[in-house]
Enzyme design. Structure first.
Site, short mmCIF file in Angstrom:
data_model
loop_
_atom_site.label_atom_id
_atom_site.label_comp_id
_atom_site.label_asym_id
_atom_site.label_seq_id
_atom_site.Cartn_x
_atom_site.Cartn_y
_atom_site.Cartn_z
N GLY A 279 0.79 -1.23 0.00
CA GLY A 279 0.00 0.00 0.00
C GLY A 279 0.82 1.27 0.00
N GLY B 84 -0.33 1.47 -5.10
CA GLY B 84 -0.95 1.02 -3.86
C GLY B 84 -1.49 2.16 -3.02
CE LYS C 150 3.26 -6.54 -12.58
NZ LYS C 150 2.70 -6.49 -11.20
#
Length: 384
Positions: free
Chosen positions: A75, A80, A243
């Site tokens: 975060g 984030g 990814k």
């Protein structure tokens, strides 16, 4: 709820903060398996869904699950933090997952410079004050993640690995770490009774890398398209490979779980203080930018819009809707002027992208489609 204390008592303060956070978020009891708990060891012999059903019944016997409590991994990252702030705007209680003391120090700095929304202004439509807290966990330890997710109704997995010492910001070994973290997060979601939904941050890179020399490639690229892992390896596009593999691993785990999953595939993320806050992953994304620019797949996504998309998709994840993949971008970089604007912001030469990119008249051009996300966003806007 913020970060408090001095460096001398940082560990003690963090533990106390974590205890108060779990109490305040109705998660004072830990339901994940423990090696020191014989009863929990028996749970390991049961399928995840059966474990979740048993533990969920235990939770509901004690208290109602707080549907406004969510956890955001990493975060403190560029994206984030934007997701954390957007969730706070929507009235959620956010538990920020960090991995080490360095992350904690960064979080304290962010709070000091008001980069995280002031808690006093965060209230939902019922006037209840919502705020944020912090929990420390390791992405390579499932039980640690179970502890962090306990009591949360949803998880936003935004973590990405970067290698600051690497030339591209992302090395080949990072891809394997990305996959393992993805598997661990989904495993922890499956084992944590309170977690019902997970929004996973992937990348447009997981959709666009194919062998463009093939004649039967569709000209339209949308959420149904996947990057070819062999092409990523051949071109040494390690971030695209990581990814792609990580998102596939998440979907594979979701097949054997009743946790609802949605994945967001944003383009190159831009926004205020991009270069200061997001340098290594941005450099890694732009490896291969010349070819993407040549074929029309180099697209950018404003960080605030990507954060908004995460929250909108999360809220749409009901019994039948919201789940699946979503491509997210707001602009295709299609001219040298736009390239110059981007590279100036990044502090890299424009010819790194434009040089000889479109000299060949035989280069195929593709179109990116965001129709699935656009439809969801417009439907929610009309409802609002």
């Amino acid at each position: 709820m913020g970060i408090m204390g001095t460096s001398e008592i940082l560990k003690a303060d963090l533990e106390e903060f974590r205890r108060l956070l779990l109490q305040g978020c109705t998660a004072s009891t830990t339901y994940y398996s423990s090696k020191n708990n014989p009863a929990s060891q028996e749970f390991e012999k049961l399928p995840n869904r059966e474990i979740r059903d048993m533990r969920r019944d235990e939770i509901l016997d004690d208290h109602e699950i707080d549907e406004k409590l969510v956890c955001v991994t990493s975060g403190i990252s560029f994206l984030g933090l934007a997701i954390v702030n957007r969730l706070l705007d929507y009235g959620y209680t956010v538990r920020i997952l960090i991995e080490n003391q360095d992350d904690l120090e960064k979080l304290r700095e962010m709070e000091e410079f008001d980069e995280i929304r002031n808690n006093d202004s965060n209230s939902d439509s019922f006037g209840r004050v919502r705020n944020w807290g912090v929990v420390m966990a390791k992405l390579n330890e499932v039980e640690s993640l179970c502890d962090a997710f306990q009591g949360c109704c949803g998880v936003f997995h935004t973590s990405a690995f970067a290698d600051p010492a690497g030339i591209s910001g992302y090395s080949k070994s990072m891809a394997d770490l990305e996959v393992k973290a993805s598997q661990n997060v989904m495993e922890a979601c499956s084992k944590t009774a309170s977690v019902q939904k997970c929004v996973f941050t992937s990348s447009l890179l997981a959709c666009v890398w194919r062998d463009n020399n093939l004649n039967d490639l569709p000209q339209l690229l949308d959420h149904s398209c996947w990057s070819d892992e062999s092409v990523c390896r051949e071109k040494k596009l390690w971030l695209a490979l990581g990814k792609t593999m990580a998102e596939k691993a998440a979907w594979k785990k979701a097949e054997h779980s009743d946790v609802k999953l949605a994945t967001i595939c944003p383009g190159f993320i831009t926004g205020p203080e991009l270069c200061r806050r997001n340098p290594t992953s941005s450099i890694a994304y732009l490896k291969g930018a010349r070819e993407m620019y040549a074929v029309g797949t180099l697209a950018s996504s404003d960080v605030s819009k990507v954060a908004e998309a995460h929250v909108r998709v999360y809220e749409a994840m009901g019994k039948t809707g919201g789940r699946g993949r979503y491509i997210c971008f707001d602009h295709v970089i299609d001219s040298e002027e736009e390239v110059v604007k981007l590279t100036t912001q990044m502090g890299i030469p424009a010819n790194r992208i434009t040089s000889n990119a479109r000299n060949s008249g035989s280069v195929s051009r593709f179109r990116l489609s965001i129709w699935k996300l656009s439809r969801l966003m417009s439907r929610r806007s009309r409802c609002c």
